[in-house]
Design a protein around this motif. Structure first.
Motif, PDB file in Angstrom:
ATOM      1  N   ASP A  18      25.618  14.254   8.924  1.00 34.05           N
ATOM      2  CA  ASP A  18      25.460  14.838   9.661  1.00 34.05           C
ATOM      3  C   ASP A  18      26.517  16.628   9.419  1.00 34.05           C
ATOM      4  OD1 ASP A  18      23.288  16.871  11.617  1.00 34.05           O
ATOM      5  OD2 ASP A  18      24.537  16.170  13.300  1.00 34.05           O
ATOM      6  N   ARG A  22      24.406  19.696   6.964  1.00 35.62           N
ATOM      7  CA  ARG A  22      24.120  21.116   7.478  1.00 35.62           C
ATOM      8  C   ARG A  22      25.629  22.208   7.289  1.00 35.62           C
ATOM      9  NH1 ARG A  22      21.658  20.810  12.174  1.00 35.62           N
ATOM     10  NH2 ARG A  22      21.433  19.158  13.737  1.00 35.62           N
ATOM     11  N   ILE A  27      22.446  24.657   7.710  1.00 35.11           N
ATOM     12  CA  ILE A  27      21.309  24.632   8.119  1.00 35.11           C
ATOM     13  C   ILE A  27      22.351  24.544  10.199  1.00 35.11           C
ATOM     14  CG2 ILE A  27      19.498  22.878   9.135  1.00 35.11           C
ATOM     15  CD1 ILE A  27      19.220  22.053   7.120  1.00 35.11           C
ATOM     16  N   ARG A  29      22.243  23.948  14.075  1.00 38.10           N
ATOM     17  CA  ARG A  29      22.020  23.031  14.952  1.00 38.10           C
ATOM     18  C   ARG A  29      20.840  24.058  15.849  1.00 38.10           C
ATOM     19  NH1 ARG A  29      23.394  18.055  15.949  1.00 38.10           N
ATOM     20  NH2 ARG A  29      24.809  18.512  15.606  1.00 38.10           N
ATOM     21  N   LYS A  31      17.745  23.719  19.044  1.00 29.71           N
ATOM     22  CA  LYS A  31      16.649  22.160  19.843  1.00 29.71           C
ATOM     23  C   LYS A  31      15.645  23.161  20.219  1.00 29.71           C
ATOM     24  CE  LYS A  31      21.259  20.866  22.519  1.00 29.71           C
ATOM     25  NZ  LYS A  31      21.555  19.557  22.931  1.00 29.71           N
ATOM     26  N   GLN A  86      10.099  18.792  15.556  1.00 31.92           N
ATOM     27  CA  GLN A  86      10.568  19.943  15.541  1.00 31.92           C
ATOM     28  C   GLN A  86       9.999  20.977  13.757  1.00 31.92           C
ATOM     29  OE1 GLN A  86      13.850  17.151  13.557  1.00 31.92           O
ATOM     30  NE2 GLN A  86      14.761  17.252  15.741  1.00 31.92           N
ATOM     31  N   SER A  93      13.709  27.355  12.166  1.00 29.57           N
ATOM     32  CA  SER A  93      15.206  26.206  11.541  1.00 29.57           C
ATOM     33  C   SER A  93      14.235  25.257  10.637  1.00 29.57           C
ATOM     34  CB  SER A  93      15.645  25.553  13.258  1.00 29.57           C
ATOM     35  OG  SER A  93      16.489  24.689  12.583  1.00 29.57           O
ATOM     36  N   GLU A  95      15.412  22.332  11.197  1.00 26.31           N
ATOM     37  CA  GLU A  95      16.323  21.178  11.399  1.00 26.31           C
ATOM     38  C   GLU A  95      15.799  19.643  11.054  1.00 26.31           C
ATOM     39  OE1 GLU A  95      18.929  19.199  14.555  1.00 26.31           O
ATOM     40  OE2 GLU A  95      19.247  21.334  14.023  1.00 26.31           O
ATOM     41  N   THR A  99      16.793  15.414   9.777  1.00 28.65           N
ATOM     42  CA  THR A  99      16.521  14.251  10.727  1.00 28.65           C
ATOM     43  C   THR A  99      15.578  13.407   9.799  1.00 28.65           C
ATOM     44  OG1 THR A  99      15.538  15.592  12.716  1.00 28.65           O
ATOM     45  CG2 THR A  99      14.488  13.621  12.855  1.00 28.65           C
TER      46      THR A  99
END
Length: 122
Positions: A18, A22, A27, A29, A31, A86, A93, A95, A99
């Protein structure tokens, strides 16, 4: 005790992947903040878990799938559903890429679970 070490290894590997991905892809984080997206995400996860509990006895009794393949299917569906949510609800993003990559890494670990258990038990 072997199982604990195996799960710890998988958790540490997922964290390292992760962080590395990133940094490599830049990228940040993000939410899920959209209330509609949160409801859809929660509902989808609940449906996936309920289906897993319903299908579990049928798969085990008929021996259609081994247990680890059932988990691979379950986690792949969950990760892919989360990535789609997402992608739709976190527009600014990427994100969902994290995933999907985490899904691939986790599935690789699950495919090799017997090898890893033998490695830790020796």
């Amino acid at each position: 005790m072997t199982f604990v070490w195996l799960m710890l290894t998988i958790a540490v590997a997922l964290v390292i992947v992760d962080v590395a991905v990133r940094k490599l892809l830049g990228i940040k984080r993000a939410k899920l903040t959209d209330p509609k997206g949160k409801k859809i995400d929660l509902l989808g996860r609940i449906i996936c878990v309920i289906l897993a509990f319903i299908m579990y006895p049928a798969f085990i009794e008929t021996e259609v799938l081994e247990m680890n393949y059932l988990f691979i299917i379950l986690f792949t569906v969950l990760f892919c559903f989360q990535a789609v949510v997402q992608y739709i609800y976190i527009k600014e993003s990427k994100e969902f890429i994290i995933t999907l990559i985490m899904n691939v890494v986790f599935v690789i670990f699950l495919f090799n679970i017997n090898f890893l258990l033998n490695l830790y038990s020796s």
